[in-house]
Design a protein around this motif. Structure first.
Motif, PDB file in Angstrom:
ATOM      1  N   LEU A  88       0.867  -1.170   0.000  1.00  0.00           N
ATOM      2  CA  LEU A  88       0.000   0.000   0.000  1.00  0.00           C
ATOM      3  C   LEU A  88       0.909   1.226   0.000  1.00  0.00           C
ATOM      4  CD1 LEU A  88      -3.123   0.412   2.320  1.00  0.00           C
ATOM      5  CD2 LEU A  88      -1.916   2.290   1.240  1.00  0.00           C
ATOM      6  N   LEU A 179      -1.665  -1.230  -4.119  1.00  0.00           N
ATOM      7  CA  LEU A 179      -2.584  -0.096  -4.150  1.00  0.00           C
ATOM      8  C   LEU A 179      -1.741   1.160  -4.060  1.00  0.00           C
ATOM      9  CD1 LEU A 179      -5.394   1.222  -4.042  1.00  0.00           C
ATOM     10  CD2 LEU A 179      -5.356   0.909  -1.549  1.00  0.00           C
ATOM     11  N   THR A 205      -3.336  -1.116  -8.581  1.00  0.00           N
ATOM     12  CA  THR A 205      -4.523  -0.289  -8.720  1.00  0.00           C
ATOM     13  C   THR A 205      -4.159   1.121  -8.296  1.00  0.00           C
ATOM     14  OG1 THR A 205      -6.010  -2.137  -8.236  1.00  0.00           O
ATOM     15  CG2 THR A 205      -6.900   0.084  -7.949  1.00  0.00           C
ATOM     16  N   PHE A 229      -8.587  -3.456   0.039  1.00  0.00           N
ATOM     17  CA  PHE A 229      -7.343  -3.945  -0.557  1.00  0.00           C
ATOM     18  C   PHE A 229      -6.607  -4.883   0.400  1.00  0.00           C
ATOM     19  CE2 PHE A 229      -2.717  -3.472  -0.842  1.00  0.00           C
ATOM     20  CZ  PHE A 229      -2.504  -4.033  -2.091  1.00  0.00           C
ATOM     21  N   CYS A 233      -5.932  -8.988  -0.085  1.00  0.00           N
ATOM     22  CA  CYS A 233      -4.618  -9.613  -0.241  1.00  0.00           C
ATOM     23  C   CYS A 233      -4.550 -10.964   0.462  1.00  0.00           C
ATOM     24  CB  CYS A 233      -3.525  -8.700   0.309  1.00  0.00           C
ATOM     25  SG  CYS A 233      -3.195  -7.249  -0.714  1.00  0.00           S
TER      26      CYS A 233
END
Length: 245
Positions: A88, A179, A205, A229, A233
């Motif tokens: 992330l 992400l 994304t 997200f 995962c």
């Protein structure tokens, strides 16, 4: 910034069922702050993240961070991919931020080396402000400038003279789900860097924040995106159906 900048997101993820651990990298928050420039680098920070996973007995984790933490996240994914379940990345500092980063942080290094009394004076003043009477983000800012001149100079020196992120060729080989969150109108963390990174990562994304302050003032939308997200995962991969011949 200290690790408590992510306290709100950590609570949100934990309430959704994730096991969340935040950390202060060396030179941040409550961690040690040595005067040695060689103690500070993106590589060293990534090694600290992996060492924390070892300490916790965690084989894998979703790794995430903001700004410097975003770059450290990329370094972990590039150097220890087997430990990464997903990444992330918010506001990475890459190629398009170079000039602004130099202009922003070079004065810090110069001030800490040449005018250390200015850094010490600021620290003297900010440490006397009770954190309980100021807004939460003001307290984060006060904690961020709470540095002695020696460690501050060493920190900036170490980052300046080391690589700040994995090169593009390495970033393209990061296959973990990603992400990437970018902000508009942020010269130090240009959205173009985040968009470029999302284009490089093969399983990514991209999410554009409405402003640099959205996740701080109105975090509900991005908290939901991050939570989906992170939980995603850990979902087992779907098995493809076999058809009888």
């Amino acid at each position: 910034m200290p690790r408590r900048m992510h306290a709100s997101l950590a609570r949100t993820l934990a309430s959704a069922g994730a096991h969340v651990v935040t950390l202060d990298l060396l030179g941040h928050g409550r961690s040690d702050k040595p005067d040695d420039p060689f103690a500070y680098s993106i590589t060293a920070f990534a090694e600290q993240v992996v060492a924390l996973l070892d300490h916790l007995g965690a084989q894998q984790a979703v790794i995430g961070g903001t700004s410097l933490g975003a770059n450290v996240t990329l370094e972990v994914a590039a150097t220890a991919p087997e430990r990464v379940r997903g990444i992330l990345v918010e506001m990475p500092v890459l190629d398009n931020a170079l000039e602004v980063a130099i202009v922003s942080f070079a004065p810090l290094l110069l001030t800490a080396r040449v005018f250390p009394f200015a850094v010490s004076g600021l620290r003297f003043v900010t440490r006397r402000v009770p954190r309980g009477i100021v807004p939460w983000w003001v307290g984060i800012g006060l904690d961020t400038v709470d540095h002695k001149p020696g460690p501050l100079a060493a920190y900036v020196h170490g980052l300046f003279f080391g690589h700040v992120a994995p090169p593009a060729a390495q970033r393209r080989r990061i296959t973990a789900p990603a992400l990437v969150i970018g902000h508009p109108r942020d010269p130090l963390h240009p959205a173009s860097d985040a968009e470029m990174l999302a284009g490089e990562l093969p399983n990514s994304t991209f999410e554009r924040a409405k402003s640099i302050l959205e996740w701080r003032r109105s975090p509900e939308r991005l908290d939901l995106v991050a939570t989906k997200f992170v939980l995603g995962c850990w979902r087992p991969a779907r098995r493809s159906r076999r058809t009888a011949n």
